[in-house]
Design an enzyme around this catalytic site. Structure first.
Site, PDB file in Angstrom:
ATOM      1  N   GLU A 184       0.837  -1.210   0.000  1.00 11.22           N
ATOM      2  CA  GLU A 184       0.000   0.000   0.000  1.00 11.22           C
ATOM      3  C   GLU A 184       0.870   1.258   0.000  1.00 11.22           C
ATOM      4  OE1 GLU A 184      -2.396  -1.436   3.417  1.00 11.22           O
ATOM      5  OE2 GLU A 184      -4.129  -1.061   2.129  1.00 11.22           O
TER       6      GLU A 184
ATOM      7  N   GLU B  77      -4.118  -9.434   4.097  1.00  9.57           N
ATOM      8  CA  GLU B  77      -4.971  -9.121   5.261  1.00  9.57           C
ATOM      9  C   GLU B  77      -6.143 -10.071   5.432  1.00  9.57           C
ATOM     10  OE1 GLU B  77      -3.634  -7.026   3.203  1.00  9.57           O
ATOM     11  OE2 GLU B  77      -2.682  -5.425   4.364  1.00  9.57           O
TER      12      GLU B  77
END
Ligand code: NAD
Length: 701
Positions: free
Chosen positions: A106, A126
């Site tokens: 990210e 995640e």
């Protein structure tokens, strides 16, 4: 010291993340990056910035050591870091190598340009913790790679090699070898060409008919994810990236993330993630304890367990000698091993040449003279103390000094076994689960005299043979089986009170267990439990038992192997068929006890089974047999088919609330007191349970 090193190479500032082992984006590192960016902003001689990772990774994402601490939420958050990067008036280039996962990816997606070395593992994992990427990953990734690829990565959490992204906007360049010089050269080129400050957020997700595709994805994910809500939420977040302006998409992502963090499923996955890592940490055994060398092994007994155990060694490339009492047993055992490998090869799970390679590592023998040099020997002979004694006395004679002497006993006292040798410090229990070449759990039984380096070496060996090693102290049944005995007793009582085997099995299977207690018992062999109970009746006359299981065994109904047990089985089939004979047997038994059968709800069935486990677990914790509640849960998740999304019996109890659990147990005790042959004593809360209730705490911290 800052965890972000800053240096200047010509007109380029280089910020190197420096938080070993994988540059987890903890508070100090996040702050260091922002400070580096500010320094570059304020220095007129700097025209561009490169961010890279020192050591073995670009960044593995959030720093797991920071989870559940205030630092995880402290500013600058990862969102803030990414906003600072995007807002930089000087182009920022990510120099990605080795690993860019979760928050690491990210972060890179927030940069203006990305250069990667080939072979880097790129992932948003995640979902494996029941979450979704919460720092823009679901919004930015679909803007730079094809929608299907982005969605697959987010929903599966699986890594993809950087070179697979050639031709996408994820990486501006993919290079062989060292990424930093390439990124510096790229930054200079970008400056020279005036390529400006492109931002991923300004791109559009490019996909015609996205709605149809996303609907298809929703259906597929719903079917596959079953008990887990995160994958569907991931699809929703990606759908937001398609349909909404960037900032609104980010908001949708945030809402999804916050909703998921609260779910019991995510809590269970995170518990298991940390539980797995905690299991190898033994408070009084330092992490740098020198290990004994394990380069060869021996297994005594080539039966059900011995064969599977030997396969574990061969699979890990460790040569193993298998010893049996006679040629027939030896040939049979080795034959089964070969057939197992050949079956794997037929199913394409093993290369044909590997069958021979593995078989070549397994040496059959009938002579103790052939095993003395092994670094570890694991005994897997009959579960009978005199037989174990004979074997261990022999091992003591022949094994070289320093060899580890392990027993696969499932119920016997490891301290007594150790005392058969003159080297109890080298003796340990290694309790494998059946099938031993498949099941991931290895309960490691630490005897009173087991040396620390023997324990540390055995834990390390567990991971080498791809098992999860969990340490137990010595007690009857160790952690897993001692608890399951209480679970089985409740299952049996419920038959006496009014439930059928199929009702009990169905209720707990609906809860998520792979197999209910009666189908399980039929599979394992009802005679195994019977044998143990007969011993109990002598050793612990105080302990009450329900008696249906004994009556089933008295009829020779040992389960699948005899074609009948709590169910009946068609020849060669494993489907459990309810059997009127069993219903009649149970009805007659109730009559004999003077019990009027009542209807039990599924909720009662499930909670009696679960709380029987958790209450015994509390005693085991209190006695120090288990080091931590998560160890107990890991045993149940990896060895007993406890559903992963429920997190294990101890976490389940915590989530139910220990106060509520104790109240439920009082109800169960009252009902048991009203039932002939009932055992209200089974519901006596463990002292630790009461203590935690009084303190308002839980088992799992
Ligand atoms: N079967 C399970 O599910 C399971 C699970 C965990 C632990 N265990 C434990 O593993 C051990 C073995 O169980 P199993 O199910 O493999 O039994 P098994 O009967 O299938 O195999 C035992 C083997 O040991 C051999 N043997 C007996 N005495 C011997 C001796 N003196 N020297 C060498 N070999 C000898 C026998 O010939 C037989 O092949 C037991 O202690 C059992 O409690 C079993």
């Amino acid at each position: 010291m800052s965890q972000a090193r800053y240096e200047q190479q010509g007109e380029i500032a280089v910020i190197t993340m420096d938080n070993p082992p994988v540059n987890g984006l903890g508070f100090e590192l996040r702050r260091g990056i922002v400070e580096g960016l500010q320094r570059a902003r304020d220095d007129d001689s700097v025209k561009a910035v490169v961010i890279t990772g020192g050591g073995r990774a670009f960044s593995g994402g959030a720093d797991i050591r920071e989870f559940n601490t205030p630092k995880a939420l402290a500013e600058p958050s990862l969102h803030t870091v990414i906003r600072e990067i995007e807002a930089s008036a000087k182009p920022v280039v990510a120099a990605v190598h080795s690993i860019a996962m979760g928050g690491g990816l990210e972060l890179a997606l927030g940069c203006h340009f990305r250069v990667a070395s080939s072979g880097a593992q790129i992932a948003l994992p995640e979902v494996k913790l029941g979450l979704l990427p919460g720092a823009g990953g679901t919004q930015r990734l679909p803007r730079v790679v094809p929608l299907e690829i982005a969605l697959n990565m987010i929903v599966s959490g699986e890594p993809v090699k950087s070179e697979k992204f050639k031709g996408t906007r994820l990486f501006d360049e993919i290079v062989e070898g060292d990424v930093l010089p390439a990124a510096l050269a790229f930054a200079r080129k970008a400056l020279a060409e005036g390529r400006g400050l492109p931002k991923v957020r300004d791109l559009k997700v490019d996909y015609k008919g996205a709605e149809g595709y996303l609907q298809f994805a929703r259906n597929t994910v719903g079917a596959v994810a079953r008990n887990f809500p995160a994958p569907a939420r991931c699809v929703d977040a990606v759908a937001a990236a398609v349909a909404l302006p960037f900032e609104e998409g980010l908001k949708a992502e945030r809402e999804g993330f916050l909703a998921l963090v609260q779910t019991p499923e995510s809590r269970a996955l995170r518990h298991s993630f940390f539980g797995e890592r905690a299991a190898s940490k033994i408070p009084d055994v330092p992490e740098d304890t020198p290990l004994r060398k394990i380069e060869s092994a021996a297994v005594i007994g080539a039966g059900t367990m011995g064969g599977g155990i030997a396969m574990n060694f061969a699979n890990a490339g460790i040569p193993v000698t298998v010893l049996e009492v006679n040629e027939e047993a030896l040939n049979r055992g080795i034959g089964i091993i070969r057939r197992n490998y050949e079956n794997s090869a037929k199913k394409g799970r093993l290369k044909p040449e590997d069958v021979e390679k593995r078989m070549a590592l397994i040496r059959p023998t009938m002579s103790y003279g052939d095993i003395g040099n092994a670094d570890i020997v694991i005994e897997a002979v009959f579960e009978d103390m005199p037989v174990k004694e004979k074997v261990f006395r022999q091992l003591d004679e022949v094994m070289k000094p320093g060899a580890i002497l392990a027993s696969n006993t499932s119920t016997l006292d490891v301290n007594r076994i150790a005392a058969f040798t003159k080297r109890p410090q080298d003796v340990i229990g290694t309790h494998f689960f059946s099938p031993a070449n498949v099941m991931r759990l290895l309960e490691i039984v630490r005897g009173e005299k087991t040396a620390k380096d023997v324990l540390a070496t055995t834990l390390k060996l567990a991971s080498r043979i791809r098992k999860l090693g969990v340490v137990s102290g010595v007690c009857d049944g160790f952690i897993g089986n001692r608890m399951i005995e209480q679970y089985s007793r409740q299952a049996g009582y419920m038959l006496e009170e009014g439930a059928s085997p199929q009702q009990v099995d169905r209720a707990i299977e609906k809860f998520g267990f792979a197999m209910g207690p009666f189908r399980m018992s039929d599979l394992a062999g009802n005679d195994v439990g019977w044998y143990i109970r007969k011993r109990r009746y002598v050793e612990r006359p105080d302990m009450k038992y329900p008696k249906v299981a004994d009556k089933i065994c008295e009829l020779g109904r040992y389960g699948q192997k005899t074609g009948a047990g709590f169910y009946k089985y068609a020849p060669g089939k494993r489907d459990a068929i309810p059997d009127p004979v069993v219903d009649e047997l149970i009805a007659a038994h109730r009559k004999e006890l003077g019990i009027t059968p009542r209807k039990l709800s599924d909720d009662e069935i499930v909670h009696r089974l679960l709380f029987a486990l958790a209450n015994e677990g509390a005693k085991i914790l209190d006695e120090g047999i288990a080091l931590r509640a998560s160890d107990i849960d890991m045993i149940y998740l990896t060895g007993y088919g406890f559903p992963l999304h429920r997190g294990g019996p101890m976490l389940y109890a915590d989530m139910y609330g220990l106060y509520n659990m104790v109240n439920r147990m009082k109800e169960f005790a009252q009902a048991a007191a009203r039932t002939p042959n009932g055992d209200p004593g089974a519901w006596e809360p463990a002292p630790l349970l009461l203590k935690l209730v009084a303190e308002g705490k839980g088992f799992t911290g």
